[in-house]
Design a protein around this motif. Structure first.
Motif, PDB file in Angstrom:
ATOM      1  N   THR A 137       0.836  -1.199   0.000  1.00  0.00           N
ATOM      2  CA  THR A 137       0.000   0.000   0.000  1.00  0.00           C
ATOM      3  C   THR A 137       0.871   1.248   0.000  1.00  0.00           C
ATOM      4  O   THR A 137       2.061   1.187   0.279  1.00  0.00           O
ATOM      5  N   ILE A 165      -3.865   3.387  -0.083  1.00  0.00           N
ATOM      6  CA  ILE A 165      -4.286   2.796  -1.345  1.00  0.00           C
ATOM      7  C   ILE A 165      -3.396   1.602  -1.671  1.00  0.00           C
ATOM      8  O   ILE A 165      -2.169   1.698  -1.556  1.00  0.00           O
ATOM      9  N   CYS A 195      -1.236  -0.599  -3.908  1.00  0.00           N
ATOM     10  CA  CYS A 195      -0.469  -0.202  -5.084  1.00  0.00           C
ATOM     11  C   CYS A 195       0.767  -1.067  -5.204  1.00  0.00           C
ATOM     12  O   CYS A 195       1.540  -1.178  -4.254  1.00  0.00           O
ATOM     13  N   GLU A 197       4.479   0.796  -9.288  1.00  0.00           N
ATOM     14  CA  GLU A 197       3.519   1.807  -9.733  1.00  0.00           C
ATOM     15  C   GLU A 197       3.419   2.979  -8.759  1.00  0.00           C
ATOM     16  O   GLU A 197       2.642   3.906  -8.978  1.00  0.00           O
ATOM     17  N   GLU A 198       4.193   2.951  -7.670  1.00  0.00           N
ATOM     18  CA  GLU A 198       4.073   3.971  -6.628  1.00  0.00           C
ATOM     19  C   GLU A 198       4.290   5.385  -7.152  1.00  0.00           C
ATOM     20  O   GLU A 198       3.531   6.291  -6.831  1.00  0.00           O
ATOM     21  N   LEU A 224       1.267   6.604  -9.057  1.00  0.00           N
ATOM     22  CA  LEU A 224       0.146   6.901  -8.174  1.00  0.00           C
ATOM     23  C   LEU A 224       0.391   8.187  -7.404  1.00  0.00           C
ATOM     24  O   LEU A 224      -0.513   9.022  -7.265  1.00  0.00           O
ATOM     25  N   GLU A 225       1.610   8.379  -6.918  1.00  0.00           N
ATOM     26  CA  GLU A 225       1.930   9.614  -6.188  1.00  0.00           C
ATOM     27  C   GLU A 225       1.754  10.836  -7.093  1.00  0.00           C
ATOM     28  O   GLU A 225       1.213  11.855  -6.667  1.00  0.00           O
TER      29      GLU A 225
END
Length: 99
Positions: free
Chosen positions: A8, A20, A22, A26-27, A30-31
């Motif tokens: 997460t 979330i 993740c 992919e962090e 997403l950030e």
């Protein structure tokens, strides 16, 4: 993989924290998306006309969706222009003397 062991990440939207799920690879995406959404939400909230977080989120989502659709329309128009130019170039080359 159970929910408790899923990776997460914590993001902040309109000064509220959310955890979330993740994948680690992919962090950063997403950030980045969360920062973009947060700026959009902060802008709407700062206008003072919409206070409810859910409505702010919906307005931000609609604005971002509109930006996306406009960008897609511009990309399609650019691709169409390139296609037309390519066809004109091919025609000009095929009509050139000595061919």
């Amino acid at each position: 993989m159970s929910d408790s062991s899923r990776p997460t990440i914590e993001i902040t939207l309109l000064d509220r924290q959310y955890v979330i799920a993740c994948p680690p690879d992919e962090e950063s995406k997403l950030e980045r998306a969360a920062r973009y959404l947060d700026r959009a939400m902060q802008g709407i909230h700062a206008q003072g006309k919409v206070v409810d977080r859910e409505k702010v989120a919906i307005m931000a989502a609609l604005n971002i969706a509109n930006e996306l659709l406009e960008t897609q329309d511009e990309q399609r128009a650019g691709e169409q222009s390139l296609s037309e130019l390519n066809q004109r170039l091919e025609k000009a080359l095929s009509d050139a003397p000595g061919r």
